[in-house]
Design a protein around this motif. Structure first.
Motif, short mmCIF file in Angstrom:
data_model
loop_
_atom_site.label_atom_id
_atom_site.label_comp_id
_atom_site.label_asym_id
_atom_site.label_seq_id
_atom_site.Cartn_x
_atom_site.Cartn_y
_atom_site.Cartn_z
N UNK A 139 0.78 -1.23 0.00
CA UNK A 139 0.00 0.00 0.00
C UNK A 139 0.81 1.28 0.00
N UNK A 140 2.14 1.19 -0.12
CA UNK A 140 2.98 2.38 -0.23
C UNK A 140 2.91 2.93 -1.65
N UNK A 141 2.83 4.25 -1.77
CA UNK A 141 2.79 4.89 -3.09
C UNK A 141 4.08 5.68 -3.31
N UNK A 142 4.71 5.43 -4.46
CA UNK A 142 5.99 6.03 -4.81
C UNK A 142 5.84 6.98 -6.00
N UNK A 143 6.52 8.11 -5.94
CA UNK A 143 6.60 8.98 -7.11
C UNK A 143 7.56 8.34 -8.10
N UNK A 144 7.12 8.20 -9.34
CA UNK A 144 7.87 7.44 -10.34
C UNK A 144 8.71 8.37 -11.20
N UNK A 145 10.00 8.40 -10.94
CA UNK A 145 10.93 9.15 -11.80
C UNK A 145 11.76 8.20 -12.66
#
Length: 446
Positions: A55-61
Motif C-alpha cells: 500500500x505504499x505509493x511512490x513517485x515514479x521518476x
C-alpha cells in the motif's frame, strides 16, 4: 480501470512485510542473475505513481526505464488493448498478417525524420531491433564492420553486448562476442573539458577525433554502419556537443556508411521532440525505436530509407512475436496520446522545472558535477568535491535514500555515478517538485 491517487504515501517501512515475503519467493524461484533496483513489489501503477503490495505509493521518476512515457496504464492504451484482446491475441504477422502492424509502420513513416520513402519492420525489444538494424545495414552495403561509441548501451544479445561499452554487469563472463565491432570516442562535454575546453564545446572537433579513430581501426571501405544514441542512455545521459552527430552523419553519407540512430530510450517525445535527433535536424538512414513506443507493451521497430530497409531478401527479417497485435494496438493509442495531449511540449516544461531546481541545487553543492539532458531525460553526475572524480558510493546512497522516502530514481553511467530522471510526461509539477524536495533532503543528509 481504477485510477490511482497521485500522491506519495508511505504506510510501512521500506520494504514492507508483503514485499519481503515476495523477495523470499523470488530468491527461491528466480535466477539470482535477475537483479532488482527497488526492494518493493508493484501492485498497481497509474500516471506518475507506483503502489506496492503493502500500500505504499511512490513517485515514479523512472517510468520503467523510459517505457511508460505517457503514464502508466494510460487510458487510451488500456482501452485499445482491451478491444484487441477481444478480437485476437496472435496470429504471427508472417503467417496471417493484420492491419495493426501495417498501421504502426505507417505512423512510423509519418513521424520519423526525413521526407523520403520509408519502410519499417517490427520486433519485440530494443536489443532485437538494434541487431536487426545491423543486419539490414550489412545486407544493403555488403560490408560487415560496425562502429559503436564509448559509453554506449545497445542491449544484452550477443551482438548488442559487443556494441555495448560497459563490461559489468552487461558483458562480464558472457563472451566471446560478435566480431567486426569497433569503438570510437564519444563527445562527452563534462569529461572532455578536463583535456580541452574547445573539445568539450566544439562537436565538429570531437567528431574529427572519432572519425580519425574509425579510419585507423577499420576504414570506410569495410564499414557497414555507425550506430549511436543521440543522447546516451545507460552510459550516463550524455548529450554530445552540438555538431558532433551532424558531422558523423555527413561523414557516413559521404562514405556510403549507414547511419543508425538508436532512439530506444530517447524516442517518442521523451526529450522534448518526437525523436532526439530532431534537436539537431538530423536525418538518420535507420532509426531504432522501442521502450516508449507502446505504453508498456513489448514492441520495437527499425524504420528507414526504403532502399535500405528492402535490401534483405524476403523472409530475412521477422520473428514469431514481432509486431504482436496487442502491442500494435497499444502503440497506435500511445502515439495518439502523445499528439492529442501535447506531450512533446509537456516534456519541454518538465525540462524547465527539473533543470531549474537541479541547477540551483548544484550551485550550493560541489558534489553535483554536472546537470544535463533534454526534456524529461535529465541527469546529475555526482563527483568527489573539488574535482571530477566519480562518486558511485554517494550515488548508491542517494538512490537508496530516495527509495526509502518514496521516490523511484535510477542510476546509470559508465562510472556508476549518474542519477537519471525519467518521469512520465503526464506527471504533475507538484509531484515533480515533491520528488526533488525529497532528493534535496536526502542529499543534504548524506
Amino acid at each position: 480501470m481504477s485510477v490511482l491517487e497521485q500522491s506519495r504515501h508511505l504506510v510501512t517501512e521500506i520494504p514492507g512485510p508483503r514485499s519481503r515475503e515476495l523477495a523470499e519467493r523470488k530468491n527461491g524461484a528466480v535466477s539470482r542473475a535477475v537483479a532488482t533496483t527497488m526492494p518493493v513489489y508493484a501492485a498497481r501503477a497509474f500516471g506518475g505513481i507506483v503502489e506496492d503490495v503493502d500500500g505504499n505509493r511512490f513517485i515514479d521518476l523512472g517510468s520503467g526505464i523510459a517505457v511508460t512515457t505517457i503514464g502508466n496504464s494510460a487510458p487510451r492504451v488500456v482501452d485499445a488493448v482491451r478491444r484487441q484482446v477481444g478480437e485476437f491475441t496472435h496470429t504471427c504477422f508472417m503467417i496471417t498478417p493484420y492491419e495493426g502492424y501495417v498501421a504502426v509502420a505507417e505512423q512510423l513513416a509519418r513521424l520519423t525524420p526525413g521526407d523520403f520513402e520509408k519502410r519499417s519492420a517490427l520486433f519485440n525489444s530494443g536489443a532485437e531491433a538494434v541487431e536487426n538494424a545491423i543486419k539490414i545495414a550489412r545486407a544493403y552495403t555488403r560490408r560487415t564492420a560496425v562502429v559503436a561509441f564509448d559509453h554506449a548501451y545497445h542491449g544484452r544479445t550477443n551482438l548488442t553486448m559487443a556494441l555495448t561499452a560497459k563490461s559489468m554487469p552487461y558483458k562480464h563472463s558472457f563472451g566471446p562476442f560478435a566480431p567486426d565491432v569497433y569503438r570510437a570516442p564519444l563527445s562527452y562535454p563534462f569529461r572532455d573539458a578536463q583535456f580541452s575546453k574547445e573539445l568539450a564545446t566544439d562537436g565538429e572537433l570531437a567528431a574529427r577525433r572519432a572519425i580519425e579513430v574509425i579510419d585507423k581501426q577499420v576504414g570506410a571501405v569495410d564499414l557497414a554502419a555507425v550506430v549511436i544514441e543521440p543522447i546516451q542512455g545507460e552510459g550516463g545521459f550524455i548529450v554530445p556537443a552540438e555538431g558532433f552527430l551532424g558531422a558523423l552523419a555527413d561523414w557516413c553519407r559521404n562514405n556510403g556508411v549507414v547511419f543508425i540512430a538508436d532512439e530506444v530510450q530517447t524516442g517518442f517525445a521523451r526529450t522534448g521532440a518526437m525523436f532526439a535527433c530532431e534537436h539537431e535536424c538530423l536525418v538518420p538512414d535507420l532509426i531504432v525505436t522501442a521502450k516508449g513506443i507502446a505504453g508498456g507493451l513489448p514492441l520495437s521497430a527499425v524504420t528507414g530509407r526504403a532502399e535500405i530497409m528492402d535490401a534483405p531478401h524476403p523472409g530475412g527479417l521477422g520473428g514469431t512475436y514481432g509486431g504482436n497485435p496487442l502491442a500494435c494496438a497499444a502503440a497506435l493509442a500511445a502515439i495518439e496520446t502523445i499528439e492529442a495531449d501535447g506531450l512533446v511540449e509537456r516534456a519541454r516544461r518538465i525540462e524547465t522545472v527539473m533543470k531549474d531546481r537541479l541547477n540551483r541545487l548544484q550551485a550550493g553543492d560541489p558534489r553535483i558535477g554536472d546537470v544535463r539532458g533534454r526534456g524529461a531525460m535529465i541527469a546529475i553526475e555526482l563527483v568527489k568535491p573539488g574535482g571530477v572524480e566519480p562518486d558511485p558510493e554517494l550515488t548508491r546512497a542517494l538512490c537508496a535514500g530516495c527509495h526509502a522516502a518514496g521516490v523511484i530514481v535510477l542510476s546509470c553511467g559508465t562510472f556508476g555515478n549518474v542519477l537519471r530522471f525519467l518521469p512520465p510526461l503526464t506527471i504533475s509539477d507538484e509531484l515533480l517538485h515533491e520528488a526533488l524536495d525529497v532528493l534535496s533532503d536526502v542529499l543534504a543528509n548524506l
